[in-house]
Design an enzyme around this catalytic site. Structure first.
Site, mmCIF file in Angstrom:
data_model
loop_
_atom_site.group_PDB
_atom_site.id
_atom_site.type_symbol
_atom_site.label_atom_id
_atom_site.label_comp_id
_atom_site.label_asym_id
_atom_site.label_seq_id
_atom_site.Cartn_x
_atom_site.Cartn_y
_atom_site.Cartn_z
ATOM 1 N N VAL A 130 -78.954 -20.233 21.888
ATOM 2 C CA VAL A 130 -77.977 -19.713 21.384
ATOM 3 C C VAL A 130 -77.169 -18.802 22.199
ATOM 4 O O VAL A 130 -77.877 -18.163 23.126
ATOM 5 C CB VAL A 130 -78.686 -18.865 19.995
ATOM 6 C CG1 VAL A 130 -79.223 -19.880 19.065
ATOM 7 C CG2 VAL A 130 -79.957 -18.081 20.647
ATOM 8 N N CYS A 186 -66.155 -18.214 29.349
ATOM 9 C CA CYS A 186 -66.697 -17.153 28.159
ATOM 10 C C CYS A 186 -65.677 -15.976 28.146
ATOM 11 O O CYS A 186 -65.239 -15.498 29.095
ATOM 12 C CB CYS A 186 -68.220 -16.689 28.858
ATOM 13 S SG CYS A 186 -68.923 -15.457 27.876
ATOM 14 N N THR A 188 -66.923 -13.715 25.772
ATOM 15 C CA THR A 188 -67.807 -12.591 25.012
ATOM 16 C C THR A 188 -67.448 -11.263 25.256
ATOM 17 O O THR A 188 -67.612 -10.274 24.737
ATOM 18 C CB THR A 188 -69.060 -12.969 25.352
ATOM 19 O OG1 THR A 188 -69.666 -14.271 24.674
ATOM 20 C CG2 THR A 188 -70.127 -12.103 24.453
ATOM 21 N N ASP A 219 -78.312 -17.951 34.417
ATOM 22 C CA ASP A 219 -77.259 -18.982 33.761
ATOM 23 C C ASP A 219 -75.879 -18.444 33.707
ATOM 24 O O ASP A 219 -75.665 -17.426 33.019
ATOM 25 C CB ASP A 219 -77.981 -19.310 32.289
ATOM 26 C CG ASP A 219 -76.761 -19.954 31.469
ATOM 27 O OD1 ASP A 219 -75.943 -20.645 32.132
ATOM 28 O OD2 ASP A 219 -76.811 -19.919 30.220
ATOM 29 N N SER A 270 -68.267 -22.177 22.842
ATOM 30 C CA SER A 270 -68.077 -21.273 21.622
ATOM 31 C C SER A 270 -66.493 -21.113 21.709
ATOM 32 O O SER A 270 -65.903 -20.533 20.914
ATOM 33 C CB SER A 270 -68.725 -19.796 21.533
ATOM 34 O OG SER A 270 -69.933 -19.789 21.926
ATOM 35 N N SER A 288 -63.315 -16.918 18.441
ATOM 36 C CA SER A 288 -63.721 -18.008 19.633
ATOM 37 C C SER A 288 -64.143 -16.913 20.751
ATOM 38 O O SER A 288 -63.522 -15.776 20.828
ATOM 39 C CB SER A 288 -62.215 -18.682 19.943
ATOM 40 O OG SER A 288 -62.491 -18.834 21.497
HETATM 41 P P1 5GP Z 1 -70.448 -21.219 34.484
HETATM 42 O O1 5GP Z 1 -71.486 -21.825 35.501
HETATM 43 O O2 5GP Z 1 -69.339 -21.845 33.994
HETATM 44 O O3 5GP Z 1 -70.093 -19.786 35.148
HETATM 45 O O4 5GP Z 1 -71.332 -20.787 33.203
HETATM 46 C C1 5GP Z 1 -72.029 -21.456 32.514
HETATM 47 C C2 5GP Z 1 -72.638 -21.069 31.122
HETATM 48 O O5 5GP Z 1 -71.786 -20.427 30.313
HETATM 49 C C3 5GP Z 1 -73.422 -21.716 30.324
HETATM 50 O O6 5GP Z 1 -74.612 -22.368 30.637
HETATM 51 C C4 5GP Z 1 -73.572 -20.918 28.999
HETATM 52 O O7 5GP Z 1 -74.537 -20.151 29.163
HETATM 53 C C5 5GP Z 1 -72.157 -20.212 29.081
HETATM 54 N N1 5GP Z 1 -71.150 -20.778 28.077
HETATM 55 C C6 5GP Z 1 -70.858 -21.989 27.942
HETATM 56 N N2 5GP Z 1 -69.794 -21.964 26.728
HETATM 57 C C7 5GP Z 1 -69.692 -20.700 26.659
HETATM 58 C C8 5GP Z 1 -68.769 -19.878 25.700
HETATM 59 O O8 5GP Z 1 -67.926 -20.627 24.795
HETATM 60 N N3 5GP Z 1 -68.902 -18.757 25.474
HETATM 61 C C9 5GP Z 1 -69.736 -17.958 26.194
HETATM 62 N N4 5GP Z 1 -69.859 -16.745 26.084
HETATM 63 N N5 5GP Z 1 -70.558 -18.563 27.044
HETATM 64 C C10 5GP Z 1 -70.444 -19.815 27.292
#
Ligand code: 5GP
Length: 346
Positions: A130, A186, A188, A219, A270, A288
Site C-alpha cells: 500500500v 511519484c 506524493t 524501494d 497512483s 493523483s
Molecule cells: P523508482 O525506482 O522508479 O524510483 O521507484 C519505484 C517505486 O515507486 C515503486 O516500487 C513504488 O514504491 C513507487 N511508486 C510507484 N508508483 C507510484 C505512484 O504512483 N506514486 C507513488 N507515490 N509512488 C509510486
C-alpha cells in the site's frame, strides 16, 4: 509541532569512500546473498535486486529475464487468477524463489490471494503493498496473511521509520519495504508534503529490522548503479527498481515513435492513468500521486541488468568487499555537495 534538526540524506548527498583492498578484479566479487527469513523460516539465495510491482515493470516477461541472473520480480497485482495459475503451472520448483505475488488489503484482494496460493501451494512470497503502511488496517491485514499462511514469506510496505518497520515485523512481515516519495514517477511529496530522504530511511529501518532478524527493501529513488550500491551500503538487504528497469522489451506497453525516436510509457501506480485503467477513474475525494512519462526505448533488459551488476561489483572492489554481504560493513559515506562532474552532459 516539532522540528527534527538532524539532516537526513538522499543518495545524491553522499559518496562512498574507497578503501584498501586485496581484490584484483570485479570477477572476484560475489553478489549472491543467503537469507533466512524471520517469520517464514524460508531460506533464500540470490542477487537481492527486485523489479517493482508496477504494472509496467513487474511482468511475467521481466521475471523470465531476471531469474536467469537470480534476481527477483514482484509481480504486479493486476494479473487475474487464470493468468497466475497458468504462469505458476509453467514453472519449475526453484523458480518460485524469484517472484512474489502482490496484493492490496481489501477483502477482494484477500480472497484472490488465498485462492491463488491454495491452487498453487509452491508460491513462496507475497508482497502486501500500500502507498501508506501506517494504518492499523494494514497491520491487521499483515497479521491475517501470516495467520492464514505461516510458511509464506511476507513482504510488506511502504514505511520509512524504525518503529513502523519493527511493528510490521512483529505483525508477521519478513521483509519490510522502505520508501515514501522517492520514486521517479511519484508525486506524493508534491501532493502531500510527506516523505523521508531515502538513504536515511534505509539506514534507520535496516538497523531496526536487523535488530529483530528481519530484512528490508530499499524501494525507489535509484537512478544509477551507484545509487543501488549506496542503498546496499546503507544496509538494504534488497533494492527495488522501477524507473531503472523501464523502457525495455519486458515492460508492458507498445513502443511509441515520436520525431524519429522510440519510447515506452512508464507511470505511477497512483497516477490518473493507473486509476483509470484499474479503478474506473480517480475517486472524487483523492488526487493523483503519480506521474505518467515516456522513457526512451532501451531494448532487452539484460543489458541494463549487466550494467547494474557490473556497477555494484565495481563498488565492492573499491571498498574491498569480496561479497555483497560485506559491502555495508565496508561502507563509509562522505557527505558531499556535488556528486559528479556534469559539465558535458546534455
Ligand atoms: P523508482 O525506482 O522508479 O524510483 O521507484 C519505484 C517505486 O515507486 C515503486 O516500487 C513504488 O514504491 C513507487 N511508486 C510507484 N508508483 C507510484 C505512484 O504512483 N506514486 C507513488 N507515490 N509512488 C509510486
Amino acid at each position: 509541532m516539532r522540528i527534527e534538526d538532524e539532516v537526513k540524506l538522499d543518495f545524491k548527498d553522499v559518496l562512498l569512500r574507497p578503501k584498501r583492498s586485496s581484490l584484483n578484479s570485479r570477477s572476484q566479487v560475489n553478489l549472491i546473498r543467503d537469507f533466512t527469513f524471520r517469520n517464514s523460516g524460508h531460506k533464500w539465495s540470490g542477487i537481492p535486486i527486485m523489479a517493482a510491482n508496477m504494472d509496467t515493470i513487474g511482468t511475467f516477461e521481466m521475471f523470465y529475464e531476471l531469474k536467469k541472473e537470480s534476481l527477483f520480480t514482484c509481480l504486479h497485482k493486476h494479473y487475474d487468477i487464470l493468468q497466475l495459475n497458468e504462469f505458476c503451472r509453467s514453472l519449475g520448483d526453484s523458480d518460485f524463489d524469484y517472484f512474489a505475488l502482490s496484493t492490496g488489503t481489501s477483502e477482494n484482494d484477500f480472497n484472490k490471494i488465498k485462492t491463488v496460493i491454495r491452487q498453487n501451494p509452491k508460491v513462496s512470497f507475497v508482497c502486501v503493498d500500500v502507498a501508506n503502511g501506517y494504518s492499523v488496517h494494514f497491520s491487521d491485514f499483515v497479521k491475517k496473511i501470516r495467520d492464514e499462511f505461516p510458511k509464506i514469506t511476507i513482504i510488506a510496505g511502504n514505511v520509512v521509520t524504525a518503529e513502523m518497520t519493527e511493528q510490521l515485523i512483529l505483525d508477521g512481515a519478513d521483509i519490510v519495504k522502505i520508501g515514501i516519495g522517492p520514486g521517479s514517477v511519484c508525486t506524493t511529496r508534491i501532493q502531500t508534503g510527506v516523505g523521508y530522504p531515502q538513504l536515511s530511511a534505509i539506514i534507520e529501518c535496516a538497523d531496526a529490522a536487523h535488530g529483530l532478524k528481519g530484512h528490508i527493501i530499499g524501494d525507489g529513488g535509484c537512478v544509477c548503479p551507484g545509487d543501488v550500491a549506496k542503498a546496499f551500503g546503507g544496509g538494504a538487504d534488497f533494492v527495488m527498481l522501477g524507473g531503472m528497469l523501464s523502457g525495455h522489451d519486458e515492460c508492458t506497453g507498445a513502443i511509441i515513435e515520436k520525431d524519429g525516436k522510440k519510447y515506452k510509457e512508464y507511470y505511477g501506480m497512483s497516477s490518473q492513468k493507473a486509476m483509470e485503467r484499474y479503478n474506473g477513474g480517480l475517486a472524487h475525494y483523492r488526487s493523483s500521486e503519480g506521474r505518467e512519462v515516456k522513457v526512451p526505448y532501451r531494448g532487452p533488459v539484460e543489458n541494463t541488468i549487466r550494467d547494474i551488476l557490473g556497477g555494484v561489483r565495481s563498488t565492492c572492489t573499491y571498498v574491498g568487499a569480496a561479497r555483497l554481504k560485506g559491502l555495508s560493513r565496508r561502507t563509509t559515506f562522505l557527505k558531499v555537495h556535488s556528486q559528479f562532474n556534469s559539465s558535458l552532459i546534455d
